[in-house]
Design a protein around this motif. Structure first.
Motif, PDB file in Angstrom:
ATOM      1  N   PRO A  20       7.449  23.473  30.469  1.00 39.50           N
ATOM      2  CA  PRO A  20       6.903  22.758  31.624  1.00 39.50           C
ATOM      3  C   PRO A  20       7.487  23.300  32.920  1.00 39.50           C
ATOM      4  CG  PRO A  20       8.672  21.488  30.642  1.00 39.50           C
ATOM      5  CD  PRO A  20       8.484  22.703  29.756  1.00 39.50           C
ATOM      6  N   ASP A 172      12.720  19.373  24.887  1.00 36.49           N
ATOM      7  CA  ASP A 172      11.383  18.862  24.601  1.00 36.49           C
ATOM      8  C   ASP A 172      11.384  17.358  24.349  1.00 36.49           C
ATOM      9  OD1 ASP A 172       9.955  21.288  24.830  1.00 36.49           O
ATOM     10  OD2 ASP A 172      10.600  21.887  22.812  1.00 36.49           O
ATOM     11  N   ASN A 175      10.984  16.362  27.929  1.00 30.68           N
ATOM     12  CA  ASN A 175       9.855  16.973  28.636  1.00 30.68           C
ATOM     13  C   ASN A 175       8.502  16.602  28.042  1.00 30.68           C
ATOM     14  OD1 ASN A 175      11.615  18.277  30.392  1.00 30.68           O
ATOM     15  ND2 ASN A 175      11.712  20.134  29.134  1.00 30.68           N
ATOM     16  N   TYR A 176       8.451  16.400  26.712  1.00 24.12           N
ATOM     17  CA  TYR A 176       7.181  16.129  26.038  1.00 24.12           C
ATOM     18  C   TYR A 176       6.919  14.625  25.951  1.00 24.12           C
ATOM     19  CZ  TYR A 176       3.319  17.365  22.869  1.00 24.12           C
ATOM     20  OH  TYR A 176       2.084  17.553  22.297  1.00 24.12           O
ATOM     21  N   THR A 191      -1.102  14.648  27.411  1.00 27.60           N
ATOM     22  CA  THR A 191      -0.476  15.657  28.268  1.00 27.60           C
ATOM     23  C   THR A 191      -0.856  15.584  29.740  1.00 27.60           C
ATOM     24  OG1 THR A 191      -2.178  17.243  27.582  1.00 27.60           O
ATOM     25  CG2 THR A 191      -0.094  17.263  26.375  1.00 27.60           C
ATOM     26  N   TYR A 346       1.714  22.042  28.185  1.00 28.88           N
ATOM     27  CA  TYR A 346       2.688  22.161  29.263  1.00 28.88           C
ATOM     28  C   TYR A 346       2.089  22.858  30.482  1.00 28.88           C
ATOM     29  CZ  TYR A 346       6.956  20.610  26.828  1.00 28.88           C
ATOM     30  OH  TYR A 346       7.951  19.861  26.208  1.00 28.88           O
TER      31      TYR A 346
END
Length: 353
Positions: A20, A172, A175-176, A191, A346
């Motif tokens: 990302p 992650d 971030n995810y 997303t 991302y």
């Protein structure tokens, strides 16, 4: 319009985002007017000046679980387990005292019924049966299952995001997830929501933009390829959704006041449209959403959407094509490739209005 080959486009491998942006709001935003086809380029933070003060944004508050477990079979062979029905497992845990649900299993040899698996953090499992490539798996651990899963599991990233570094896996986990993720159950992130920061949301609220939360637990089927030539023959997956009475009330009030309903992500789009009456009013409730949207679909609720750039020949590309027109979308994708946008989970975003 109905051939799978109608939904392909050229994408250089290097434009598939592997990480990302350092700052979520710094992602690019392609602003597409679906009526005129006019395109403009901004950063995602510019959404603050684009949206209207009375818009209502519908966001999906699902939270991705560390659903991928790696370990060994009792014979010593390596095995990888992906939990795909976390909600059913939690219901089973509450009712019976053990976590059991459908899973996908990757191993050199498909495990038979009764095979025991050793998955780390004190988690063992037993294969209870198999059907159509999925396995019913019962999990055992001496501690709280959620705690053990958090310790042993990995975030199940899409196959096009490549990882071989433990540090990346740790990043992650944060971030995810969207900054508003709350309800555990997804095996993939919604997303489009990854671009939002708390600061941007606060700025939008100060401007007068309203937020409404729905839940759709994104399942592994979101990555399932369409394997038929005529897209109308495809059978889409089902995913658990929930819309509270308060959320439905706020959405329906906005519709009555002729305010725009802007869905953040295709998951929000599918949930809203699945729960809508012919009048465009949303019905509260929960269940399994299996709405398949492709060109020819008549939208009842959604006036605009925020979305990422989707894989060629995917049901998500068909959904946005239904909303803005296939040729318009493919033209926008060609523009995004030329402008070096980053694609997929991302990657960068679009605003279709």
């Amino acid at each position: 319009m109905y051939l799978i080959s109608d939904y392909t486009y050229h994408l250089p491998q290097e434009q598939i985002a592997q990480q990302p942006m350092d700052h979520r709001g710094a992602s690019k935003l392609l602003h597409l007017n679906r009526s005129t086809g006019e395109m403009s380029h901004y950063s995602f933070d510019h959404l603050l000046s684009i949206l209207r003060p009375d818009d209502l944004l519908v966001i999906n508050d699902t939270r991705v679980i560390p659903a991928r477990l790696k370990g060994v079979k009792e014979t010593g062979g390596k095995v990888e387990v992906l939990i795909i029905d976390y909600n059913a497992g939690m219901d089973c845990l509450e009712e019976n005292g053990y976590f059991q649900c459908e899973c996908m299993i990757r191993a050199s040899k498909s495990p038979r019924r009764g095979t025991r698996l050793f998955l780390g953090a004190g988690i063992t499992a037993r294969v209870e049966g198999a059907d159509a490539g999925l396995f019913m798996v019962r999990f055992f651990c001496d501690t709280d299952f959620r705690t053990a899963l958090d310790a042993a599991g990995e975030i199940p990233l899409p196959p096009y995001i490549l990882r071989n570094d433990t540090t990346d896996h740790d990043r992650d986990r944060k971030n995810y997830q969207t900054v508003y993720a709350a309800r555990e159950g997804a095996v993939a992130a919604p997303t489009a929501g990854l671009h939002f920061t708390r600061e941007l949301m606060e700025g939008l609220e100060k401007k007068g933009v309203e937020f409404a939360k729905i839940t759709l637990h994104v399942g592994h089927g979101t990555f399932a390829p369409v394997r038929v030539e005529d897209i109308r023959d495809h059978q889409i997956h089902s995913e658990f959704f929930s819309i509270t009475r308060e959320t439905a009330r706020r959405i329906n009030r906005a519709k009555d006041e002729n305010r725009r309903i802007i869905a953040v992500g295709t998951t929000s789009v599918r949930t809203l449209e699945f729960s809508a009456k012919e009048t465009g009013q949303v019905t509260p409730g929960s269940g399994m959403c299996d709405l398949y949207i492709y060109p020819g679909y008549q939208f009842r609720v959604v006036d605009a959407m925020v979305t990422n750039f989707h894989l060629p020949e995917s049901t998500l590309l068909m959904l946005v094509s239904a909303f803005a027109g296939r040729e318009t979308i493919l033209k926008a994708y060609r523009e995004a490739v030329e402008q070096k946008y980053r694609f997929f989970s991302y990657g960068d975003a679009m605003l279709l209005e």
